[in-house]
Motif scaffolding. Structure first.
Motif, PDB file in Angstrom:
ATOM      1  N   LEU A 184       8.639   0.434   2.670  1.00 15.91           N
ATOM      2  CA  LEU A 184       8.703  -0.644   1.582  1.00 15.91           C
ATOM      3  C   LEU A 184       9.638  -0.471   0.401  1.00 15.91           C
ATOM      4  N   ASP A 185       9.300   0.827  -0.171  1.00 12.59           N
ATOM      5  CA  ASP A 185      10.200   1.262  -1.351  1.00 12.59           C
ATOM      6  C   ASP A 185      11.376   1.695  -1.300  1.00 12.59           C
ATOM      7  N   PRO A 186      11.458   2.742  -0.142  1.00 16.26           N
ATOM      8  CA  PRO A 186      12.894   3.154  -0.166  1.00 16.26           C
ATOM      9  C   PRO A 186      13.968   2.059   0.651  1.00 16.26           C
ATOM     10  N   GLU A 187      13.528   0.987   1.398  1.00 22.73           N
ATOM     11  CA  GLU A 187      14.289  -0.013   1.844  1.00 22.73           C
ATOM     12  C   GLU A 187      14.521  -1.128   0.905  1.00 22.73           C
ATOM     13  N   GLY A 188      13.737  -1.173  -0.309  1.00 24.70           N
ATOM     14  CA  GLY A 188      13.861  -2.146  -1.322  1.00 24.70           C
ATOM     15  C   GLY A 188      13.420  -3.524  -0.602  1.00 24.70           C
ATOM     16  N   VAL A 189      12.277  -3.454  -0.101  1.00 23.03           N
ATOM     17  CA  VAL A 189      11.778  -4.652   0.679  1.00 23.03           C
ATOM     18  C   VAL A 189      11.179  -5.561  -0.348  1.00 23.03           C
ATOM     19  N   THR A 190      11.405  -6.929  -0.355  1.00 23.83           N
ATOM     20  CA  THR A 190      10.992  -7.811  -1.149  1.00 23.83           C
ATOM     21  C   THR A 190      10.069  -8.953  -0.657  1.00 23.83           C
ATOM     22  N   GLU A 191      10.197  -8.979   0.649  1.00 27.21           N
ATOM     23  CA  GLU A 191       9.444 -10.192   1.291  1.00 27.21           C
ATOM     24  C   GLU A 191       8.858  -9.545   2.740  1.00 27.21           C
ATOM     25  N   VAL A 192       7.982  -9.549   3.229  1.00 35.49           N
ATOM     26  CA  VAL A 192       7.170  -9.254   4.246  1.00 35.49           C
ATOM     27  C   VAL A 192       6.680 -10.564   5.137  1.00 35.49           C
ATOM     28  N   ILE A 193       7.359 -10.937   6.219  1.00 36.72           N
ATOM     29  CA  ILE A 193       7.038 -12.077   7.191  1.00 36.72           C
ATOM     30  C   ILE A 193       6.010 -11.657   8.011  1.00 36.72           C
ATOM     31  N   LEU A 194       4.521 -12.149   7.994  1.00 38.09           N
ATOM     32  CA  LEU A 194       3.783 -11.742   9.118  1.00 38.09           C
ATOM     33  C   LEU A 194       3.958 -12.595  10.148  1.00 38.09           C
ATOM     34  N   CYS A 195       4.560 -12.099  11.319  1.00 37.11           N
ATOM     35  CA  CYS A 195       4.642 -12.902  12.519  1.00 37.11           C
ATOM     36  C   CYS A 195       3.911 -12.225  13.682  1.00 37.11           C
ATOM     37  N   THR A 196       2.556 -12.219  13.371  1.00 40.13           N
ATOM     38  CA  THR A 196       1.756 -11.797  14.410  1.00 40.13           C
ATOM     39  C   THR A 196       1.296 -13.044  15.405  1.00 40.13           C
ATOM     40  N   ASN A 197       0.657 -12.897  16.283  1.00 40.31           N
ATOM     41  CA  ASN A 197       0.261 -14.120  17.183  1.00 40.31           C
ATOM     42  C   ASN A 197      -0.800 -14.990  16.479  1.00 40.31           C
ATOM     43  N   ARG A 256      -3.714  -8.320   2.692  1.00 43.07           N
ATOM     44  CA  ARG A 256      -4.519  -7.664   1.708  1.00 43.07           C
ATOM     45  C   ARG A 256      -3.854  -6.381   1.260  1.00 43.07           C
ATOM     46  N   LEU A 257      -3.226  -5.722   2.101  1.00 37.61           N
ATOM     47  CA  LEU A 257      -2.770  -4.449   1.703  1.00 37.61           C
ATOM     48  C   LEU A 257      -1.460  -4.724   0.802  1.00 37.61           C
ATOM     49  N   LEU A 258      -0.615  -5.718   1.257  1.00 33.93           N
ATOM     50  CA  LEU A 258       0.673  -5.661   0.622  1.00 33.93           C
ATOM     51  C   LEU A 258       0.878  -6.419  -0.670  1.00 33.93           C
ATOM     52  N   LYS A 259      -0.095  -7.552  -0.722  1.00 34.03           N
ATOM     53  CA  LYS A 259      -0.085  -8.457  -2.100  1.00 34.03           C
ATOM     54  C   LYS A 259      -0.294  -7.829  -3.262  1.00 34.03           C
ATOM     55  N   PRO A 260      -1.021  -6.703  -3.284  1.00 31.68           N
ATOM     56  CA  PRO A 260      -1.377  -5.921  -4.624  1.00 31.68           C
ATOM     57  C   PRO A 260       0.105  -5.058  -5.149  1.00 31.68           C
ATOM     58  N   LEU A 261       0.993  -4.886  -4.104  1.00 30.45           N
ATOM     59  CA  LEU A 261       2.085  -4.134  -4.275  1.00 30.45           C
ATOM     60  C   LEU A 261       3.260  -4.871  -4.981  1.00 30.45           C
ATOM     61  N   GLY A 262       2.810  -6.337  -4.918  1.00 26.60           N
ATOM     62  CA  GLY A 262       4.086  -7.105  -5.649  1.00 26.60           C
ATOM     63  C   GLY A 262       5.195  -7.589  -4.717  1.00 26.60           C
ATOM     64  N   ILE A 263       4.812  -7.474  -3.523  1.00 34.82           N
ATOM     65  CA  ILE A 263       5.715  -8.147  -2.539  1.00 34.82           C
ATOM     66  C   ILE A 263       5.499  -9.430  -1.971  1.00 34.82           C
ATOM     67  N   LYS A 264       6.283 -10.335  -1.868  1.00 40.26           N
ATOM     68  CA  LYS A 264       6.125 -11.722  -1.417  1.00 40.26           C
ATOM     69  C   LYS A 264       5.758 -11.472   0.096  1.00 40.26           C
ATOM     70  N   VAL A 265       4.538 -11.952   0.505  1.00 40.04           N
ATOM     71  CA  VAL A 265       3.956 -11.889   1.512  1.00 40.04           C
ATOM     72  C   VAL A 265       3.879 -13.386   2.464  1.00 40.04           C
ATOM     73  N   THR A 266       4.560 -13.579   3.295  1.00 43.67           N
ATOM     74  CA  THR A 266       4.271 -15.172   4.039  1.00 43.67           C
ATOM     75  C   THR A 266       3.964 -14.649   5.618  1.00 43.67           C
ATOM     76  N   ARG A 267       3.351 -15.955   6.128  1.00 42.80           N
ATOM     77  CA  ARG A 267       2.926 -15.876   7.537  1.00 42.80           C
ATOM     78  C   ARG A 267       3.705 -16.982   8.190  1.00 42.80           C
ATOM     79  N   ILE A 268       4.241 -16.868   9.338  1.00 46.15           N
ATOM     80  CA  ILE A 268       4.828 -18.083  10.201  1.00 46.15           C
ATOM     81  C   ILE A 268       3.871 -19.188  10.167  1.00 46.15           C
TER      82      ILE A 268
END
Length: 198
Positions: A130-143, A157-169
């Motif tokens: 996340l930090d080294p690649e400057g990730v600002t959004e994680v799309i959760l594309c699980t089944n 639950r793990l990602l939201k406290p890190l201030g990253i935008k978390v979306t789900r398909i």
């Protein structure tokens, strides 16, 4: 029971996911009927894939080198990560031509019944990117099944406290489907994910 090598082949085929005893037997007898050259071509293809293909050290997609073609592609949006369960899921997303970011393959989904927890998945590796690649959004594309939903909820639950935008398909009704055949969960998801008509 069959002669040694035939039974060994049936047993090995039966260990593959989705291949039951009858299917294993059918495949084994199909292979026996094949001309020797065709069977050897299959054996060579299996050996080649085991010798030359591994998992990308960055995203865990299949790769012939240390990093896969998607991770090496400078034109991809590095700040967006699409998290999928298996490398084959990347192919499905790529076919849409709608996504231009990078991927992270978990190598499975949380499944307590099968003894698979977060520690058996590539979750630590995801967090490390996340930090080294400057990730600002994680799309959760699980089944959209029990295991995929549990995995998505755990990651959110793990990602939201890190201030990253978390979306789900989104999930819902397939194009061409009939409402009368849709189960309650699918129809509920379709209603929940509705959007304004433009």
């Amino acid at each position: 029971m069959y002669a040694g090598p035939v039974q060994d082949l049936i047993d090995e085929l039966g260990r593959m996911p989705g291949v039951g005893p009858k299917s294993a037997q059918r495949i084994a007898f199909h292979l026996l009927k094949l001309p020797r050259e065709d069977a050897l071509r299959l054996a060579v293809a299996i050996t080649e894939v085991k010798d030359r293909v591994a998992f990308c050290e960055q995203c865990f997609n299949v790769s012939e080198g240390p990093r896969c073609g998607i991770c090496l592609d400078e034109r991809r949006e590095a700040h967006v990560l699409c998290v999928v369960e298996e490398p084959k899921d990347i192919v499905s997303v790529e076919k849409t031509h709608e996504y231009r970011g990078r991927y992270h393959v978990l190598q499975g989904a949380i499944s307590p019944i099968e003894g698979i927890g977060p520690d058996q998945l590539k979750v630590k590796e995801l967090l490390a990117r996340l930090d080294p690649e400057g990730v600002t959004e994680v799309i959760l594309c699980t089944n959209p099944n029990i295991e995929g939903e549990a995995t998505a909820m755990y990651l959110a639950r793990l990602l939201k406290p890190l201030g990253i935008k978390v979306t789900r398909i989104a999930s819902g009704l397939p194009v061409g489907g009939d409402l009368e055949y849709a189960d309650e969960l699918t129809l509920g998801r379709a209603l929940e994910g509705r959007r304004e008509v433009e």
